[in-house]
Scaffold this motif. Sequence first.
Motif, PDB file in Angstrom:
ATOM      1  N   GLU A  76     -52.525  -7.084  72.185  1.00 12.71           N
ATOM      2  CA  GLU A  76     -51.945  -8.264  72.373  1.00 12.71           C
ATOM      3  C   GLU A  76     -51.633  -8.766  73.894  1.00 12.71           C
ATOM      4  O   GLU A  76     -51.582  -7.905  74.839  1.00 12.71           O
ATOM      5  N   TYR A  86     -50.250 -13.110  71.687  1.00 13.72           N
ATOM      6  CA  TYR A  86     -51.416 -13.569  71.263  1.00 13.72           C
ATOM      7  C   TYR A  86     -52.394 -12.348  70.937  1.00 13.72           C
ATOM      8  O   TYR A  86     -52.525 -11.480  71.794  1.00 13.72           O
ATOM      9  N   ILE A  88     -55.757  -9.734  70.368  1.00 10.22           N
ATOM     10  CA  ILE A  88     -57.037  -9.728  70.921  1.00 10.22           C
ATOM     11  C   ILE A  88     -57.811  -9.109  69.756  1.00 10.22           C
ATOM     12  O   ILE A  88     -57.446  -7.995  69.321  1.00 10.22           O
ATOM     13  N   ILE A  89     -58.973  -9.685  69.536  1.00  9.72           N
ATOM     14  CA  ILE A  89     -59.813  -9.346  68.448  1.00  9.72           C
ATOM     15  C   ILE A  89     -61.211  -9.143  68.919  1.00  9.72           C
ATOM     16  O   ILE A  89     -61.827  -9.808  69.563  1.00  9.72           O
ATOM     17  N   ASP A  90     -61.635  -7.680  68.840  1.00  5.32           N
ATOM     18  CA  ASP A  90     -63.001  -7.465  69.451  1.00  5.32           C
ATOM     19  C   ASP A  90     -63.212  -7.734  70.875  1.00  5.32           C
ATOM     20  O   ASP A  90     -64.114  -8.235  71.282  1.00  5.32           O
ATOM     21  N   ILE A  92     -61.692 -10.321  72.797  1.00  5.00           N
ATOM     22  CA  ILE A  92     -61.600 -11.591  72.769  1.00  5.00           C
ATOM     23  C   ILE A  92     -60.253 -12.181  72.710  1.00  5.00           C
ATOM     24  O   ILE A  92     -59.720 -11.764  71.387  1.00  5.00           O
ATOM     25  N   PRO A  93     -59.458 -12.575  73.380  1.00  3.87           N
ATOM     26  CA  PRO A  93     -57.945 -13.153  73.106  1.00  3.87           C
ATOM     27  C   PRO A  93     -58.109 -14.340  72.388  1.00  3.87           C
ATOM     28  O   PRO A  93     -58.773 -15.129  72.633  1.00  3.87           O
ATOM     29  N   ASN A  94     -57.402 -14.293  71.251  1.00  4.65           N
ATOM     30  CA  ASN A  94     -57.034 -15.718  70.572  1.00  4.65           C
ATOM     31  C   ASN A  94     -56.027 -16.443  71.119  1.00  4.65           C
ATOM     32  O   ASN A  94     -55.112 -15.949  70.654  1.00  4.65           O
ATOM     33  N   MET A  95     -56.305 -17.119  71.743  1.00  4.04           N
ATOM     34  CA  MET A  95     -55.242 -18.200  72.562  1.00  4.04           C
ATOM     35  C   MET A  95     -54.805 -19.366  71.956  1.00  4.04           C
ATOM     36  O   MET A  95     -54.129 -20.005  72.536  1.00  4.04           O
ATOM     37  N   ILE A  96     -54.794 -19.517  70.676  1.00  3.99           N
ATOM     38  CA  ILE A  96     -54.602 -20.600  69.897  1.00  3.99           C
ATOM     39  C   ILE A  96     -53.243 -20.294  69.426  1.00  3.99           C
ATOM     40  O   ILE A  96     -52.826 -19.426  68.952  1.00  3.99           O
ATOM     41  N   ALA A  99     -52.128 -19.105  66.285  1.00  3.17           N
ATOM     42  CA  ALA A  99     -52.301 -17.632  65.762  1.00  3.17           C
ATOM     43  C   ALA A  99     -51.483 -16.546  66.639  1.00  3.17           C
ATOM     44  O   ALA A  99     -51.546 -15.355  66.150  1.00  3.17           O
TER      45      ALA A  99
END
Length: 115
Positions: A76, A86, A88-90, A92-96, A99
């Motif tokens: 994260e 936040y 991190i999936i694969d 890629i940070p999910n910065m929403i 989320a």
Amino acid sequence: MLSGARAWLLALSLRGTCTLPSAVARRCLHASGSWRSSDKSEKTGNAPRVFDPALLEFLVCPLSKKPLRFEASTNELINEELGIAYPIIDGIPNMIPQAARMTHQNKKQEEMEQH
């Protein structure tokens, strides 16, 4: 299916604005590995990607605009000031913000639980 860099270039050419990416965009694409290594991932069977800590130079919290800290154990990006993590999936940070999860409770709630 197109990889990240190829899809980006295709989208630009379809809009009629096929220009080379800016220096910042090239650095981000290079740091993330999606610019040059897209062909490699197709050959290796799309192995899960890991987050590149070099991206921390460019990433900030979308809420506070403060730098983030990478926590490898939870995968994260952490904003210590706001207590937000936040995912991190694969790679890629999910910065929403919706989320994100809270890393610590409100101080008033912590005090009430201790009493």
